[in-house]
Scaffold this active site. Structure first.
Site, mmCIF file in Angstrom:
data_model
loop_
_atom_site.group_PDB
_atom_site.id
_atom_site.type_symbol
_atom_site.label_atom_id
_atom_site.label_comp_id
_atom_site.label_asym_id
_atom_site.label_seq_id
_atom_site.Cartn_x
_atom_site.Cartn_y
_atom_site.Cartn_z
ATOM 1 N N CYS A 9 0.814 -1.214 0.000
ATOM 2 C CA CYS A 9 0.000 0.000 0.000
ATOM 3 C C CYS A 9 0.849 1.267 0.000
ATOM 4 C CB CYS A 9 -0.863 0.074 1.262
ATOM 5 S SG CYS A 9 -1.969 -1.295 1.478
ATOM 6 N N ASN A 112 -0.598 1.418 5.758
ATOM 7 C CA ASN A 112 0.335 0.586 4.984
ATOM 8 C C ASN A 112 1.035 -0.321 5.980
ATOM 9 O OD1 ASN A 112 3.552 1.196 3.383
ATOM 10 N ND2 ASN A 112 2.205 -0.531 3.176
ATOM 11 N N GLY A 113 0.942 -1.630 5.771
ATOM 12 C CA GLY A 113 1.603 -2.570 6.674
ATOM 13 C C GLY A 113 0.684 -3.728 6.987
ATOM 14 N N SER A 293 14.207 -1.511 -11.982
ATOM 15 C CA SER A 293 15.157 -1.327 -10.879
ATOM 16 C C SER A 293 16.513 -1.974 -11.142
ATOM 17 C CB SER A 293 14.557 -1.793 -9.555
ATOM 18 O OG SER A 293 13.801 -2.939 -9.733
ATOM 19 N N ASP A 355 19.447 -8.286 -12.117
ATOM 20 C CA ASP A 355 18.049 -8.194 -11.679
ATOM 21 C C ASP A 355 18.012 -7.786 -10.212
ATOM 22 O OD1 ASP A 355 15.317 -8.276 -11.781
ATOM 23 O OD2 ASP A 355 15.162 -10.391 -12.312
ATOM 24 N N CYS A 392 7.455 -12.733 4.023
ATOM 25 C CA CYS A 392 7.371 -11.455 4.739
ATOM 26 C C CYS A 392 6.043 -11.425 5.488
ATOM 27 C CB CYS A 392 7.426 -10.296 3.747
ATOM 28 S SG CYS A 392 7.153 -8.695 4.549
ATOM 29 N N CYS A 449 15.302 -4.336 8.370
ATOM 30 C CA CYS A 449 14.701 -5.661 8.397
ATOM 31 C C CYS A 449 15.279 -6.439 7.215
ATOM 32 C CB CYS A 449 13.187 -5.568 8.250
ATOM 33 S SG CYS A 449 12.407 -7.195 8.095
HETATM 34 S S1 SF4 Z 1 12.943 -6.899 4.353
HETATM 35 FE FE1 SF4 Z 1 11.463 -7.383 6.013
HETATM 36 S S2 SF4 Z 1 9.740 -6.019 5.665
HETATM 37 FE FE2 SF4 Z 1 10.950 -6.024 3.788
HETATM 38 S S3 SF4 Z 1 10.039 -7.590 2.455
HETATM 39 FE FE3 SF4 Z 1 11.681 -8.589 3.617
HETATM 40 S S4 SF4 Z 1 10.708 -9.422 5.501
HETATM 41 FE FE4 SF4 Z 1 9.292 -7.930 4.578
#
Ligand code: SF4
Length: 470
Positions: A9, A112-113, A293, A355, A392, A449
């Site tokens: 989002c 978002n999340g 990207s 990539d 994720c 993360c």
């Molecule tokens: S880095 Fe963390 S927040 Fe980002 S896609 Fe990977 S698990 Fe999800």
């Protein structure tokens, strides 16, 4: 069935001090700039003389907000949302912003999340007689704020936020304020901007630029910002904060013209390519990037290794979304509708293909095949993110673990399965190095993360054992 992780989002909010100014056109343009973060639904809620009106619909921003629909809402403050479903089904009931009207006022929430404890909180609220109209975890936030509102906005927000766990960047509209909040780990991005006579909240700085605003700063992990007619208040609601911003934002999700937490996305991609060149150079005649990207990274790789950079692959920007469910053969064919090779550029050459990530592997396999068909002598794949082996849980759509091609396959096996001449991924250390920048070094310590690469998540996740506690 796209062969990429999908951002869930984007949120955008505007607050004008002058009650007669209209924020809606700005929100519309802000959402257009965040369209890459969600293409399933779009919505805008705006407050005019203490009444919140909302319009939401399925589709792209430009499809939902026809001139007629746009003319139906106005207001000096508002929030907007673009969505791709990760939690809750893809339907109009789950489109945002969510609006709640109650005795003391009304609120609209754009989120978002993903909340990791949404089911538990939802059950508690339902037991207390609170009704839900959607299957989205974001409605849990709306109902919690509404339930606590009699304590005052600030207290309602802190009580709500202390209760929820997971990732959230929130833009909340009340009858007289715009509120932004970022989770204690700052997993999803949220920044504050300024515009003549007003303030902006946005998932990415590119959206602030697009409406002629100026980026002020990113919200800190665990920070709430309340913007009203008199002031901009900021407080930290969580004592324990540890920055763990999503590293994938820089690899793929965010637009290259955005700056997140002091690191410019384009620069991070170029540096990732340079580091790949240092870590796994191969003798070649040409380096090309998978659009979009992969291109800055291919430029970085070329610079680091002295390999000539070129455009070898063209991406059709107009393929768009498809609502049919094609079989595997059709799906693989769709890759060549989306990407085509410039034969004269690659013919007879040893090509390095850069990539951003490999998720299912279908795109990479097809690209190797069409490059070889176009006459490339060798195809060496270099990837700007470490292998994606874990799901994720923080607002990104990931395939089932079994469909992640790096899960259970060695790099050698993967290379053979893709039909490439060699394959290498950037190391975790290399990815972290690409996220270092001079401006970042002046700010608070960075932290990211890396859960989908390492299985170590910044928040304990039910069913997963990995937890990066420090
Ligand atoms: S880095 Fe963390 S927040 Fe980002 S896609 Fe990977 S698990 Fe999800």
């Amino acid at each position: 069935m796209d062969d990429k992780l999908k951002e869930a989002c984007g949120v955008f909010g505007v607050f004008f001090q002058d009650p007669e100014k209209d924020a809606v056109p700005l929100i519309y343009y802000g959402l257009l700039s965040l369209q890459h973060r969600g293409q399933e639904s779009a919505g805008i809620a705006a407050v005019y003389h203490k009444t919140i009106e909302c319009r939401r619909g399925m589709g792209l921003v430009g499809e939902v907000f026809t001139p007629d629909i746009l003319s139906q809402i106005r207001g000096s403050a508002g929030v907007g949302h673009v969505r791709y479903s990760t939690s809750g089904t893809s339907s109009i009931e789950n489109a945002q912003p969510f609006v709640s009207r109650f005795k003391l006022g009304s609120i609209a929430v754009a989120h978002n999340g993903t909340l990791t404890n949404a089911d538990v909180v939802r059950e508690l609220l339902e037991d207390a007689g609170v009704g839900f109209t959607s299957s989205s975890d974001s409605e849990v936030i709306v109902n919690l704020i509404t339930k606590n509102y009699k304590k005052g906005l600030e207290k309602a927000l802190t009580d709500t936020i202390k209760f929820i766990k997971g990732s959230y960047a929130l833009a909340v509209l009340t009858d007289d304020a715009l509120v932004g909040a970022r989770d204690p780990n700052g997993i999803r991005p949220l920044c504050l901007g300024k515009i003549n006579g007003g303030w902006i909240l946005a998932s990415e700085s590119c959206a602030i630029d697009s409406v002629g605003g100026e980026l002020v700063r990113d919200l800190e992990p665990g920070e709430v910002v309340i913007i009203n007619r008199d002031e901009v208040l900021s407080f930290t609601f969580s004592e324990k904060t540890r920055r763990a911003a999503c590293a994938f934002e820089y690899v793929y999700f965010a637009r290259p013209d955005s700056v997140i937490d002091g690191v410019d996305v384009y620069g991070a991609r170029v540096r990732a390519g340079q580091i790949l060149g240092r870590e796994s150079a191969v003798s070649a005649d040409l380096v090309i990037g998978v659009p979009d990207s992969g291109i800055p990274a291919a430029m970085g790789y070329g610079k680091a290794t002295g390999t000539p950079f070129g455009l070898g692959i063209v991406k059709s920007k107009y393929v768009g979304r498809t609502f049919i469910a094609p079989d595997q053969a059709l799906r693989e064919r769709a890759v060549s509708v989306k990407h085509n090779v410039i034969q004269s550029e690659v013919q007879g050459k040893r090509v390095v293909l850069i990539d951003d990530s490999i998720v299912r592997g279908t795109t990479s396999r097809r690209l190797v095949s069409i490059l070889k068909k176009a006459g490339a002598r060798e195809v060496h794949i270099r990837v700007c993110s470490p292998p994606v082996r874990f799901p994720c849980y923080f607002g990104i759509d990931t395939p089932h673990r079994k469909d992640l091609i790096s899960n259970g396959n060695s790099v050698g096996e993967l290379c053979a399965s893709l039909g490439a001449d060699s394959l290498a991924f950037i190391s975790v250390e290399g990815l972290l190095e690409s996220l270092e920048s001079d401006s970042r070094k002046e700010g608070p310590p960075a932290g990211y993360c890396l859960g989908c690469f390492t299985g170590e998540y910044p928040i304990p996740v039910s069913g997963e054992t990995g937890y990066a506690a420090s």
